[in-house]
Scaffold this motif. Structure first.
Motif, mmCIF file in Angstrom:
data_model
loop_
_atom_site.group_PDB
_atom_site.id
_atom_site.type_symbol
_atom_site.label_atom_id
_atom_site.label_comp_id
_atom_site.label_asym_id
_atom_site.label_seq_id
_atom_site.Cartn_x
_atom_site.Cartn_y
_atom_site.Cartn_z
ATOM 1 N N ASP A 152 0.716 -1.046 0.051
ATOM 2 C CA ASP A 152 -0.180 -0.161 0.140
ATOM 3 C C ASP A 152 0.829 1.251 0.022
ATOM 4 O O ASP A 152 0.248 2.262 -0.312
ATOM 5 N N SER A 153 1.968 1.167 0.405
ATOM 6 C CA SER A 153 2.958 2.235 0.484
ATOM 7 C C SER A 153 3.568 2.532 -0.952
ATOM 8 O O SER A 153 4.179 3.753 -1.009
ATOM 9 N N ILE A 154 3.424 1.777 -1.773
ATOM 10 C CA ILE A 154 3.800 1.793 -3.165
ATOM 11 C C ILE A 154 2.961 2.767 -4.185
ATOM 12 O O ILE A 154 1.983 2.131 -4.388
ATOM 13 N N ARG A 155 3.222 3.889 -4.293
ATOM 14 C CA ARG A 155 2.353 4.682 -5.192
ATOM 15 C C ARG A 155 2.712 4.590 -6.904
ATOM 16 O O ARG A 155 3.791 3.943 -7.133
ATOM 17 N N GLU A 157 3.285 6.478 -9.028
ATOM 18 C CA GLU A 157 4.550 7.450 -9.560
ATOM 19 C C GLU A 157 5.876 7.038 -8.773
ATOM 20 O O GLU A 157 6.903 7.836 -8.947
ATOM 21 N N HIS A 158 5.826 5.937 -7.962
ATOM 22 C CA HIS A 158 6.956 5.461 -7.111
ATOM 23 C C HIS A 158 8.485 5.500 -8.180
ATOM 24 O O HIS A 158 9.421 6.032 -7.857
ATOM 25 N N SER A 159 8.372 4.565 -9.170
ATOM 26 C CA SER A 159 9.466 4.578 -9.856
ATOM 27 C C SER A 159 9.948 5.837 -10.829
ATOM 28 O O SER A 159 11.064 6.115 -10.905
ATOM 29 N N LEU A 160 8.862 6.377 -11.472
ATOM 30 C CA LEU A 160 9.016 7.711 -11.949
ATOM 31 C C LEU A 160 9.835 8.672 -11.067
ATOM 32 O O LEU A 160 10.841 9.390 -11.556
ATOM 33 N N VAL A 161 9.525 8.883 -10.026
ATOM 34 C CA VAL A 161 10.112 9.811 -8.982
ATOM 35 C C VAL A 161 11.569 9.311 -8.944
ATOM 36 O O VAL A 161 12.449 10.217 -8.662
ATOM 37 N N MET A 162 11.798 7.919 -8.619
ATOM 38 C CA MET A 162 13.100 7.446 -8.377
ATOM 39 C C MET A 162 13.839 7.806 -9.662
ATOM 40 O O MET A 162 15.121 8.416 -9.367
ATOM 41 N N GLY A 200 -1.010 12.618 -11.683
ATOM 42 C CA GLY A 200 -0.652 11.011 -11.821
ATOM 43 C C GLY A 200 0.442 10.734 -12.541
ATOM 44 O O GLY A 200 1.198 11.748 -13.515
ATOM 45 N N ALA A 201 1.252 9.476 -12.453
ATOM 46 C CA ALA A 201 2.379 9.190 -13.077
ATOM 47 C C ALA A 201 2.216 9.151 -14.755
ATOM 48 O O ALA A 201 3.047 9.761 -15.286
ATOM 49 N N GLU A 203 -0.025 10.860 -16.644
ATOM 50 C CA GLU A 203 0.011 12.247 -17.166
ATOM 51 C C GLU A 203 1.497 13.029 -17.043
ATOM 52 O O GLU A 203 1.764 13.672 -17.980
ATOM 53 N N ALA A 204 2.211 12.628 -15.983
ATOM 54 C CA ALA A 204 3.720 13.275 -15.956
ATOM 55 C C ALA A 204 4.332 12.803 -17.019
ATOM 56 O O ALA A 204 5.252 13.453 -17.756
ATOM 57 N N MET A 205 4.426 11.469 -17.118
ATOM 58 C CA MET A 205 5.096 10.814 -18.270
ATOM 59 C C MET A 205 4.874 11.324 -19.581
ATOM 60 O O MET A 205 5.743 11.610 -20.472
ATOM 61 N N GLU A 206 3.539 11.511 -19.739
ATOM 62 C CA GLU A 206 3.344 12.191 -20.975
ATOM 63 C C GLU A 206 3.525 13.661 -21.289
ATOM 64 O O GLU A 206 3.997 13.788 -22.331
ATOM 65 N N GLU A 207 3.663 14.295 -20.233
ATOM 66 C CA GLU A 207 4.220 15.673 -20.354
ATOM 67 C C GLU A 207 5.592 15.758 -20.860
ATOM 68 O O GLU A 207 5.926 16.551 -21.592
#
Length: 235
Positions: A152-155, A157-162, A200-201, A203-207
């Motif tokens: 539950d703690s893995i969001r 966008e976890h990997s994208l933020v890393m 969200g992850a 949308e961020a990757m698309e941007e």
């Protein structure tokens, strides 16, 4: 594992505890579209792959090469977060050695032992006192005193933020002219802090992808997509 013999179960559990890399390569083969190299065999922690270089060798690459690799990296993150089998892959650590590049310019995950997997169809199980029990294999590769990370703690966008914190700034820093470089730098800083609920992850990757797509070129240096890129909108 009901169909396995006791000896096979023990071998599988031991391999997973010592080195999960070869197991992942066999479960998610590259020929089926997963971003891993072809599995040829393993011995302990050694895996052999021909005609590849780690991503760290490309940190000083030309702008169009950096843009191409960054776009491939975003595509890998997207496919690992959303796929037909409902598996969610996330990175437990990321550096320039986690990924590699084939001789044709195609990016892949070089270190599969840095991945965690959540089965979205199974859902998350509540943590209780009974789940703190560890079998004899749990202490082979990690500290037995360390607490398990809750799914539950893995969001999303976890990997994208890393990747925004530890990898993309090294790959994309100082490669482009303003104002494009300023937009990319601002995005990476915002990404590294996390997006919260406003974005969200996906949308961020698309941007970021929309910023990078015009910056890559279509020529023979990128053999994995050339000459297809001249005739297909996919590239």
């Amino acid at each position: 594992m009901d169909h396995l013999r006791d000896q096979d179960r023990l071998r599988l559990l031991y391999t997973l505890a010592v080195n999960s890399h070869p197991i992942l390569l066999q479960m998610f083969p590259g020929v089926e579209g997963w971003p891993f190299p072809r599995y040829l065999g393993s011995c302990g922690r050694l895996a052999v792959s021909a005609s590849t270089r780690p991503l760290r060798h490309f940190l000083g690459a030309a702008a169009e090469v950096a843009a191409d690799l960054a776009l491939q990296l975003l595509a890998v993150l997207r496919s690992m977060a959303a796929n037909d089998l409902k598996y969610f892959f996330y990175f437990t650590r990321v550096d320039a050695g986690t990924f590699g590049v084939f001789s044709n310019g195609h990016l892949f995950i070089r270190d599969a032992s840095a991945l965690g997997i959540i089965d979205r169809e199974e859902g998350s199980q509540p943590m209780d006192g009974q789940q703190e029990y560890r079998d004899i294999f749990s202490c082979l590769a990690v500290d037995c005193q360390a607490a398990f990370v809750s799914c539950d703690s893995i969001r999303d966008e976890h990997s994208l933020v890393m990747v925004c914190q530890d990898l993309l700034p090294k790959l994309l820093a100082g490669k482009f002219l303003p104002p494009v470089q300023e937009r990319i730098d601002a995005f990476l800083q915002r990404c590294a802090r996390g997006f919260g609920d406003s974005q969200g992850a996906e949308e961020a990757m698309e941007e970021l992808a929309e910023m990078l797509k015009p910056l890559r070129s279509c020529d023979s240096r990128f053999a994995y997509r050339y000459p297809d890129c001249r005739y297909s909108d996919k590239y």
